[in-house]
Scaffold this motif. Structure first.
Motif, PDB file in Angstrom:
ATOM      1  N   GLN A 148       0.813  -1.222   0.000  1.00 36.05           N
ATOM      2  CA  GLN A 148       0.000   0.000   0.000  1.00 36.05           C
ATOM      3  C   GLN A 148       0.844   1.268   0.000  1.00 36.05           C
ATOM      4  N   ARG A 149       2.102   1.165   0.356  1.00 34.48           N
ATOM      5  CA  ARG A 149       2.939   2.347   0.603  1.00 34.48           C
ATOM      6  C   ARG A 149       3.059   3.272  -0.607  1.00 34.48           C
ATOM      7  N   GLN A 150       3.269   2.734  -1.805  1.00 31.38           N
ATOM      8  CA  GLN A 150       3.403   3.590  -2.987  1.00 31.38           C
ATOM      9  C   GLN A 150       2.092   4.321  -3.270  1.00 31.38           C
ATOM     10  N   THR A 151       0.984   3.647  -3.112  1.00 29.17           N
ATOM     11  CA  THR A 151      -0.324   4.274  -3.318  1.00 29.17           C
ATOM     12  C   THR A 151      -0.553   5.377  -2.291  1.00 29.17           C
ATOM     13  N   VAL A 152      -0.158   5.137  -1.046  1.00 27.31           N
ATOM     14  CA  VAL A 152      -0.311   6.142   0.009  1.00 27.31           C
ATOM     15  C   VAL A 152       0.552   7.368  -0.316  1.00 27.31           C
ATOM     16  N   ARG A 153       1.795   7.152  -0.763  1.00 27.18           N
ATOM     17  CA  ARG A 153       2.668   8.282  -1.134  1.00 27.18           C
ATOM     18  C   ARG A 153       2.046   9.108  -2.263  1.00 27.18           C
ATOM     19  N   GLU A 154       1.488   8.433  -3.263  1.00 31.88           N
ATOM     20  CA  GLU A 154       0.847   9.142  -4.373  1.00 31.88           C
ATOM     21  C   GLU A 154      -0.366   9.931  -3.884  1.00 31.88           C
ATOM     22  N   MET A 155      -1.113   9.348  -2.958  1.00 32.19           N
ATOM     23  CA  MET A 155      -2.281  10.027  -2.398  1.00 32.19           C
ATOM     24  C   MET A 155      -1.862  11.251  -1.594  1.00 32.19           C
ATOM     25  N   LEU A 156      -0.793  11.133  -0.809  1.00 36.49           N
ATOM     26  CA  LEU A 156      -0.288  12.272  -0.035  1.00 36.49           C
ATOM     27  C   LEU A 156       0.121  13.415  -0.967  1.00 36.49           C
ATOM     28  N   SER A 157       0.776  13.081  -2.060  1.00 34.30           N
ATOM     29  CA  SER A 157       1.188  14.092  -3.037  1.00 34.30           C
ATOM     30  C   SER A 157      -0.027  14.753  -3.685  1.00 34.30           C
ATOM     31  N   PHE A 158      -1.014  13.945  -4.064  1.00 31.83           N
ATOM     32  CA  PHE A 158      -2.229  14.467  -4.697  1.00 31.83           C
ATOM     33  C   PHE A 158      -2.996  15.398  -3.748  1.00 31.83           C
ATOM     34  N   VAL A 159      -3.193  14.946  -2.512  1.00 30.50           N
ATOM     35  CA  VAL A 159      -3.930  15.765  -1.541  1.00 30.50           C
ATOM     36  C   VAL A 159      -3.146  17.041  -1.225  1.00 30.50           C
ATOM     37  N   SER A 160      -1.822  16.947  -1.146  1.00 29.02           N
ATOM     38  CA  SER A 160      -0.992  18.136  -0.906  1.00 29.02           C
ATOM     39  C   SER A 160      -1.201  19.166  -1.998  1.00 29.02           C
ATOM     40  N   ARG A 161      -1.124  18.733  -3.250  1.00 34.28           N
ATOM     41  CA  ARG A 161      -1.328  19.664  -4.376  1.00 34.28           C
ATOM     42  C   ARG A 161      -2.728  20.277  -4.338  1.00 34.28           C
ATOM     43  N   THR A 162      -3.723  19.443  -4.050  1.00 30.76           N
ATOM     44  CA  THR A 162      -5.110  19.911  -4.050  1.00 30.76           C
ATOM     45  C   THR A 162      -5.344  20.967  -2.968  1.00 30.76           C
ATOM     46  N   ILE A 163      -4.844  20.716  -1.778  1.00 35.52           N
ATOM     47  CA  ILE A 163      -5.083  21.663  -0.678  1.00 35.52           C
ATOM     48  C   ILE A 163      -4.278  22.944  -0.870  1.00 35.52           C
ATOM     49  N   ILE A 164      -3.025  22.836  -1.293  1.00 31.59           N
ATOM     50  CA  ILE A 164      -2.216  24.043  -1.515  1.00 31.59           C
ATOM     51  C   ILE A 164      -2.802  24.868  -2.646  1.00 31.59           C
ATOM     52  N   ARG A 165      -3.348  24.224  -3.635  1.00 29.62           N
ATOM     53  CA  ARG A 165      -3.991  24.951  -4.756  1.00 29.62           C
ATOM     54  C   ARG A 165      -5.146  25.821  -4.241  1.00 29.62           C
ATOM     55  N   ARG A 166      -5.776  25.381  -3.166  1.00 25.58           N
ATOM     56  CA  ARG A 166      -6.920  26.110  -2.592  1.00 25.58           C
ATOM     57  C   ARG A 166      -6.537  26.975  -1.379  1.00 25.58           C
ATOM     58  N   THR A 167      -5.240  27.109  -1.129  1.00 28.74           N
ATOM     59  CA  THR A 167      -4.760  27.944  -0.019  1.00 28.74           C
ATOM     60  C   THR A 167      -4.087  29.176  -0.603  1.00 28.74           C
ATOM     61  N   ALA A 168      -4.755  30.295  -0.509  1.00 28.89           N
ATOM     62  CA  ALA A 168      -4.256  31.549  -1.095  1.00 28.89           C
ATOM     63  C   ALA A 168      -3.030  32.058  -0.342  1.00 28.89           C
ATOM     64  N   PRO A 169      -2.194  32.866  -0.988  1.00 30.69           N
ATOM     65  CA  PRO A 169      -1.029  33.441  -0.306  1.00 30.69           C
ATOM     66  C   PRO A 169      -1.442  34.206   0.962  1.00 30.69           C
ATOM     67  N   GLY A 170      -0.674  34.001   2.022  1.00 34.12           N
ATOM     68  CA  GLY A 170      -0.964  34.653   3.297  1.00 34.12           C
ATOM     69  C   GLY A 170      -1.995  33.920   4.129  1.00 34.12           C
ATOM     70  N   GLN A 171      -2.483  32.795   3.649  1.00 35.12           N
ATOM     71  CA  GLN A 171      -3.540  32.056   4.342  1.00 35.12           C
ATOM     72  C   GLN A 171      -2.983  30.770   4.955  1.00 35.12           C
ATOM     73  N   ARG A 172      -3.586  30.388   6.080  1.00 31.16           N
ATOM     74  CA  ARG A 172      -3.317  29.093   6.717  1.00 31.16           C
ATOM     75  C   ARG A 172      -4.651  28.392   6.850  1.00 31.16           C
ATOM     76  N   GLN A 173      -4.627  27.074   6.730  1.00 30.86           N
ATOM     77  CA  GLN A 173      -5.872  26.340   6.930  1.00 30.86           C
ATOM     78  C   GLN A 173      -5.604  24.920   7.406  1.00 30.86           C
ATOM     79  N   SER A 174      -6.621  24.371   8.049  1.00 30.03           N
ATOM     80  CA  SER A 174      -6.577  22.989   8.514  1.00 30.03           C
ATOM     81  C   SER A 174      -7.758  22.256   7.919  1.00 30.03           C
ATOM     82  N   VAL A 175      -7.494  21.063   7.446  1.00 25.84           N
ATOM     83  CA  VAL A 175      -8.528  20.249   6.815  1.00 25.84           C
ATOM     84  C   VAL A 175      -8.450  18.854   7.413  1.00 25.84           C
ATOM     85  N   GLN A 176      -9.604  18.289   7.719  1.00 23.93           N
ATOM     86  CA  GLN A 176      -9.612  16.910   8.184  1.00 23.93           C
ATOM     87  C   GLN A 176      -9.795  16.014   6.964  1.00 23.93           C
ATOM     88  N   HIS A 177      -8.864  15.092   6.780  1.00 18.14           N
ATOM     89  CA  HIS A 177      -8.934  14.148   5.675  1.00 18.14           C
ATOM     90  C   HIS A 177      -8.821  12.747   6.262  1.00 18.14           C
TER      91      HIS A 177
END
Length: 199
Positions: A34-63
């Motif tokens: 499962q490890r490679q799939t989990v790494r890919e998922m972490l990368s995907f979720v990272s890109r998705t959340i950062i894409r929705r985090t505007a400059p100067g903003q902090r946020q917390s999301v439960q996933h």
């Protein structure tokens, strides 16, 4: 408390995927296959959340069972995946520290990057190991933990002092009895010695 992933990304606006500038993850608690799939998922979720985090903003999301904390500092972003017990304050502190360290390492070269890079991988690996303990990230939390330990020791000391105080009280009572007995003995011995005069 556990940090599963730390990543540094370059924010490219809300319409484009951010570039990963460094990422580290600890997926040892997942099955080997499962490890490679989990790494890919972490990368995907990272890109998705950062894409929705505007400059100067902090946020917390439960996933799922993780909390994802993200911080965007003028286009340079950091994100971490932690479990529920990891304090948000500590997570944001160490994200800010990671961003500061990366800026010191890469200077402004990250601004010209046009694709994913591994420039921050070593920093992410170090941070992943260093900040497993939230007290390492948050000095206030460390002081609070020390105060809690001191409080426990103080309670133990007070309890033992009370037990010792009770013992002391019984000793004082006994010494008072001895004192009175000594006085009675002294008076009786005096009376006995009055009849005999030594010359």
């Amino acid at each position: 408390m556990r940090v599963t992933c730390v990543a540094i990304l370059k924010y490219n606006g809300a319409d484009a995927d951010p570039y990963v500038l460094g990422i580290a993850s600890d997926v040892s608690n997942f099955g080997y296959f499962q490890r490679q799939t989990v790494r890919e998922m972490l990368s995907f979720v990272s890109r998705t959340i950062i894409r929705r985090t505007a400059p100067g903003q902090r946020q917390s999301v439960q996933h799922e069972e993780y909390y994802v904390h993200a911080s965007n500092k003028n286009g340079l972003s950091a994100i971490t995946f932690v479990d529920r017990e990891y304090p948000a304050r500590s997570a944001f502190y160490f994200l800010n520290k990671v961003l500061e360290d990366f800026e010191g390492l890469a200077k402004d070269s990250w601004k010209t990057l046009r694709a994913d890079s591994e420039i921050g991988n070593a920093l992410c690996e170090t941070s992943l190991k260093e900040y497993q303990d939230p007290a390492a990230a948050d000095k206030l939390l460390k002081v609070q933990r020390e105060l809690d330990e001191t409080k426990v020791v103080l309670h133990k000391t007070i309890d033992s002092l009370l037990a010792r105080g009770e013992k002391l009280d019984s000793l004082v009572e006994k010494s008072t009895d001895l004192s009175m007995a000594s006085q009675v003995f002294y008076k009786q011995a005096r009376k006995q010695n009055q009849c005999c005069v030594i010359m």
